[in-house]
Motif scaffolding. Structure first.
Motif, mmCIF file in Angstrom:
data_model
loop_
_atom_site.group_PDB
_atom_site.id
_atom_site.type_symbol
_atom_site.label_atom_id
_atom_site.label_comp_id
_atom_site.label_asym_id
_atom_site.label_seq_id
_atom_site.Cartn_x
_atom_site.Cartn_y
_atom_site.Cartn_z
ATOM 1 N N TYR A 122 0.904 -1.155 0.000
ATOM 2 C CA TYR A 122 0.000 0.000 0.000
ATOM 3 C C TYR A 122 0.935 1.195 0.000
ATOM 4 N N LEU A 171 4.175 0.989 2.074
ATOM 5 C CA LEU A 171 4.060 -0.086 3.074
ATOM 6 C C LEU A 171 4.091 -1.454 2.381
ATOM 7 N N VAL A 204 3.417 -5.106 2.520
ATOM 8 C CA VAL A 204 2.590 -5.960 3.386
ATOM 9 C C VAL A 204 2.951 -7.438 3.193
ATOM 10 N N ALA A 219 -2.779 -6.926 11.785
ATOM 11 C CA ALA A 219 -2.059 -6.140 10.785
ATOM 12 C C ALA A 219 -0.923 -6.900 10.106
ATOM 13 N N CYS A 220 -0.991 -8.244 10.099
ATOM 14 C CA CYS A 220 0.125 -8.989 9.500
ATOM 15 C C CYS A 220 -0.118 -9.296 8.022
ATOM 16 N N GLY A 221 -1.299 -8.983 7.519
ATOM 17 C CA GLY A 221 -1.549 -9.189 6.087
ATOM 18 C C GLY A 221 -2.586 -10.255 5.769
ATOM 19 N N LYS A 222 -3.389 -10.641 6.759
ATOM 20 C CA LYS A 222 -4.389 -11.679 6.520
ATOM 21 C C LYS A 222 -5.483 -11.185 5.578
ATOM 22 N N SER A 223 -6.056 -10.020 5.911
ATOM 23 C CA SER A 223 -7.108 -9.490 5.026
ATOM 24 C C SER A 223 -6.532 -9.148 3.659
ATOM 25 N N THR A 224 -5.296 -8.670 3.645
ATOM 26 C CA THR A 224 -4.655 -8.357 2.363
ATOM 27 C C THR A 224 -4.528 -9.623 1.512
#
Ligand SMILES: Nc1ncnc2c1ncn2[C@@H]1O[C@H](COP(=O)(O)OP(=O)(O)O)[C@@H](O)[C@H]1O
Ligand SMILES: [Mg+2]
Length: 248
Positions: free
Chosen positions: A18, A21, A23, A44-49
């Motif tokens: 992003y 950032l 990810v 905030a480790c990137g699961k949803s990403t």
């Protein structure tokens, strides 16, 4: 030759950003047909990403996402849905001013309204009797648990090969959490592959066949659910177990 079946979904060296950032960092996943695979990891480790990358809401800066062996990272979200990937993403994103039935209908929008529409609707109503009872009600007036059931039902209406779920149990009462996990297993037994992010690691490792663990965008661990349940780091970080040495 590998004895494993060809993967349904694969990430190969995926990086996402992003802006500045970084990810996902060189991430590899491989999901076989018929599996339930869970993605664990802290905030905030990137699961949803990861889920957004599968659906095309985020594009990899480098790397490839393959579905049934073909690269999909340039396809639109709706083209991915048409290929057989259905999302149940965070916040559920139902259409609150439409009825439950209309929301389910929207799930089938990439298909023609064929003869199987009614069959699929009956299947969803069979899995979720409560959704059937509420079919004429506006989706925005349902409880959180009911909305989650409609969201899963809507995903099923697309006849997906793969369902991607982002924290399906979030905000649900314990009774609904149990029901959602029962439904996930029922859907899987009917032939749909499931890749899910879940903060409830104990539940996730009960229903999943395998899991990956992400830490600040890096896959630090993967294995069968059984292996991860026995892993001391996992027990302490995600399963709320006391450190070794606490006698009982
Ligand atoms: N649209 C966005 N723009 C900028 N940063 C984002 C965006 N979405 C997520 N992030 C950041 O990317 C990181 C990973 O987010 P996310 O994948 O949502 O984490 P998780 O689901 O594991 O909690 C976080 O630091 C988050 O703040
Ligand atoms: Mg998330």
């Amino acid at each position: 030759m590998s004895p494993d079946p060809a993967p349904l979904l694969q990430f190969r060296g995926v990086n996402t950003h992003y802006g500045d950032l970084h990810v996902l960092k060189d991430v590899n996943y491989s999901i076989a047909p018929g599996e339930i695979v869970s993605l664990l990891g802290g905030n905030a480790c990137g699961k949803s990403t990861t889920m957004k990358t599968i659906m095309g809401l985020v594009r990899p800066t480098t790397g490839t996402v393959l579905f049934e062996g073909k690269p999909i990272e340039r396809l639109s979200t709706s083209a991915r849905v048409a290929r057989g990937i259905a999302p149940v993403l965070e916040a559920r994103r139902l259409f609150p001013r439409m009825t439950v039935f209309e929301n389910l209908e929207m799930g089938a929008y990439t298909r023609q309204r064929d003869a199987r529409f009614d069959e699929d609707l009956e299947r969803v109503y069979g899995l979720f009797p409560r959704v059937k009872e509420r079919r004429a009600q506006l989706a925005g007036t349902l409880s959180g648990g009911e909305q989650q059931m409609v969201a899963i039902g809507r995903a099923l209406m697309a006849r997906p090969r793969l369902i991607c779920m982002d924290e399906p149990s979030m905000g649900l009462s314990p009774l609904f959490v149990e029901q959602v996990f029962d439904i996930i297993q029922a859907i899987n037994r009917q032939g749909t592959t499931i890749f899910m992010v879940e903060q409830n690691a104990a539940m996730a490792l009960q229903v999943a066949h395998r899991a990956y663990v992400l830490q600040t965008g890096v896959v630090v661990l993967s294995g069968t659910a059984e292996e991860l349940r026995r892993n001391e780091d996992i027990r302490q970080a995600y399963l709320g177990e006391m450190a070794v040495g606490t006698a009982t």
